[in-house]
Structures are given as structure tokens and as C-alpha cells.
Design a protein around this motif. Structure first.
Motif, PDB file in Angstrom:
ATOM      1  N   UNK A 100      41.538  38.562  42.717  1.00 46.39           N
ATOM      2  CA  UNK A 100      40.828  39.633  42.009  1.00 46.39           C
ATOM      3  C   UNK A 100      41.311  39.626  40.553  1.00 46.39           C
ATOM      4  N   UNK A 101      40.867  38.620  39.827  1.00 43.44           N
ATOM      5  CA  UNK A 101      41.401  38.355  38.495  1.00 43.44           C
ATOM      6  C   UNK A 101      41.051  39.438  37.475  1.00 43.44           C
ATOM      7  N   UNK A 102      42.055  39.834  36.702  1.00 39.36           N
ATOM      8  CA  UNK A 102      41.857  40.810  35.632  1.00 39.36           C
ATOM      9  C   UNK A 102      40.961  40.253  34.537  1.00 39.36           C
ATOM     10  N   UNK A 103      40.876  38.927  34.443  1.00 37.48           N
ATOM     11  CA  UNK A 103      40.099  38.291  33.383  1.00 37.48           C
ATOM     12  C   UNK A 103      38.664  37.988  33.795  1.00 37.48           C
ATOM     13  N   UNK A 104      38.337  38.210  35.066  1.00 36.11           N
ATOM     14  CA  UNK A 104      37.014  37.839  35.579  1.00 36.11           C
ATOM     15  C   UNK A 104      36.335  39.004  36.295  1.00 36.11           C
ATOM     16  N   UNK A 105      36.566  40.208  35.809  1.00 37.32           N
ATOM     17  CA  UNK A 105      35.962  41.409  36.408  1.00 37.32           C
ATOM     18  C   UNK A 105      36.276  41.511  37.896  1.00 37.32           C
ATOM     19  N   UNK A 106      37.512  41.183  38.242  1.00 40.40           N
ATOM     20  CA  UNK A 106      38.046  41.257  39.611  1.00 40.40           C
ATOM     21  C   UNK A 106      37.413  40.243  40.562  1.00 40.40           C
ATOM     22  N   UNK A 107      36.759  39.221  40.009  1.00 41.45           N
ATOM     23  CA  UNK A 107      36.342  38.085  40.839  1.00 41.45           C
ATOM     24  C   UNK A 107      37.489  37.078  40.848  1.00 41.45           C
ATOM     25  N   UNK A 108      37.428  36.094  41.753  1.00 41.26           N
ATOM     26  CA  UNK A 108      38.517  35.116  41.778  1.00 41.26           C
ATOM     27  C   UNK A 108      38.354  34.072  42.853  1.00 41.26           C
ATOM     28  N   UNK A 109      39.477  33.496  43.257  1.00 41.00           N
ATOM     29  CA  UNK A 109      39.460  32.428  44.250  1.00 41.00           C
ATOM     30  C   UNK A 109      39.799  32.939  45.638  1.00 41.00           C
ATOM     31  N   UNK A 110      40.064  31.998  46.544  1.00 39.02           N
ATOM     32  CA  UNK A 110      40.329  32.348  47.940  1.00 39.02           C
ATOM     33  C   UNK A 110      41.800  32.672  48.200  1.00 39.02           C
TER      34      UNK A 110
END
Length: 201
Positions: A100-110
Motif C-alpha cells: 500500500x505504497x504512499x507514493x502510489x495512492x496506496x496501490x502496490x505489489x503483492x
């Protein structure tokens, strides 16, 4: 002090190495293709369409960097004398950051490679057992998500067998990390039941 360390761990974990590498070297935004994940598997899947040789290099680099962004902070904290509670907390926040990346609007990897970095530092034998399970399933079925989930089961089971009395007297951090990984794999699980999951290994 602790809150600053947790925030730093989360921000380090949030660095989307797969996205950055694919954009810089292959000029591809992997968030728009494949599974839209920022991890090594999607880097391989997406970049492979244009440049198979580059795809393998970028996937390996992504895997190593995602592993290192948890492993290195934990080893550094260990060197600085932080206790096991802090080490596990750093690990959890690194995995949270990746997923839940701070740099990707809480999108991310597995979260698999980053979680492996945590476990390499704190539960290496259990990680090895999980890796053996991953390798066997990957070779037989050639489905990365299936291999990761089976490896997770073997890792979790072995952690209760080999470290039932964890140094922090709880399996909570391990369970939290495993839950995050399973949650991030829900789309993959659905595709597997529909027999639509891609073979990428």
C-alpha cells in the motif's frame, strides 16, 4: 522516536522499484498492464512482450531491491541494538509500504519479495522451507501466484513448529504479514479458480 522509525520503514517499503525500473529502462508503466502490480512478476510479464532479455534482468533487479528494502533496514536496526519487537514492527511496516505504497495512492505489489526480506533476517530457516515449496510448485505448475501462496502455507506452518515460542511471545507480526499477502493475492486466487491465471515462470 518509535513512530519516526515506523514511518521511515513504511516510506522505504513504499518505494516502487519495479515501476521505476520498468519506466526508466523499458519506458513502460507496469501499473497499466498485466496484473497492474509493481512486483517482479508483473515486470517480467509486461516487459517480456517487448524485450524478453531486458524483462528477466529487470525482474531480478526488482526482486532483489524489494527484498533488500526490508532486509537491510532490519539488519541495520539489529546492528544498532533495537529489540525484536522493533525489528518485527519494522518488517510489518516495510511490507505494508510495499503493498500500500504512499507514493502510489496506496496501490502496490503483492508483498512476497519484501516479506521474504523480513523473514530472511528474522526466520531464515522457515523462509528456506517456504522457498523450497515455492520452487517445486513453480516448476510443476509455472504459476507464480500459486507458488507464492503454497510457499506461504509451508512457511507459516513451519514457523509454528520451529518457533512456537517466538522471541516476542506472539506470532502476530507473522500472521499480519501473511494476511496482507493473501489479501493482495485475492484477484489471483479468483483467476486461478476460473483457470485464467497466467503462467509466467
Amino acid at each position: 522516536m518509535n513512530l519516526m522509525i515506523y514511518l521511515l520503514a513504511y516510506l522505504i517499503g513504499s518505494i516502487p522499484f519495479g515501476l521505476l525500473l520498468a519506466q526508466f529502462f523499458a519506458k513502460i508503466n507496469i501499473q497499466n498492464e498485466g496484473s497492474k502490480s509493481i512486483g517482479a512478476t508483473n515486470v517480467l510479464r509486461v516487459v517480456k512482450k517487448e524485450n524478453p532479455k531486458l524483462a528477466k534482468k529487470l525482474a531480478v533487479a526488482t526482486l532483489l531491491l524489494d527484498f533488500a528494502k526490508a532486509f537491510v533496514p532490519i539488519i541495520l536496526a539489529q546492528f544498532l541494538g533495537f529489540d525484536d519487537n522493533m525489528l518485527w514492527s519494522i518488517g510489518v511496516f516495510c511490507v505494508l509500504g510495499h503493498c500500500f505504497s504512499a507514493y502510489l495512492s496506496l496501490e502496490g505489489g503483492k508483498g512476497v519479495a519484501t516479506a521474504a526480506g523480513v523473514m530472511a533476517a528474522l526466520l531464515p530457516l522457515e523462509l528456506l522451507i517456504g522457498f523450497v515449496a515455492w520452487f517445486i510448485v513453480a516448476k510443476v505448475f509455472k504459476i507464480s501466484s500459486l507458488a507464492s501462496l503454497v510457499a506461504l502455507v509451508f512457511f507459516l506452518a513451519s514457523s509454528f513448529i520451529l518457533h512456537y515460542d517466538m522471541s516476542i511471545n506472539t506470532h502476530a507480526p507473522v500472521l499480519i504479514i501473511c494476511f496482507i499477502i493473501v489479501y493482495k493475492h485475492i484477484p489471483n486466487i479468483k483467476r486461478m479458480f476460473k483457470k485464467e491465471e497466467c503462467k509466467v515462470i
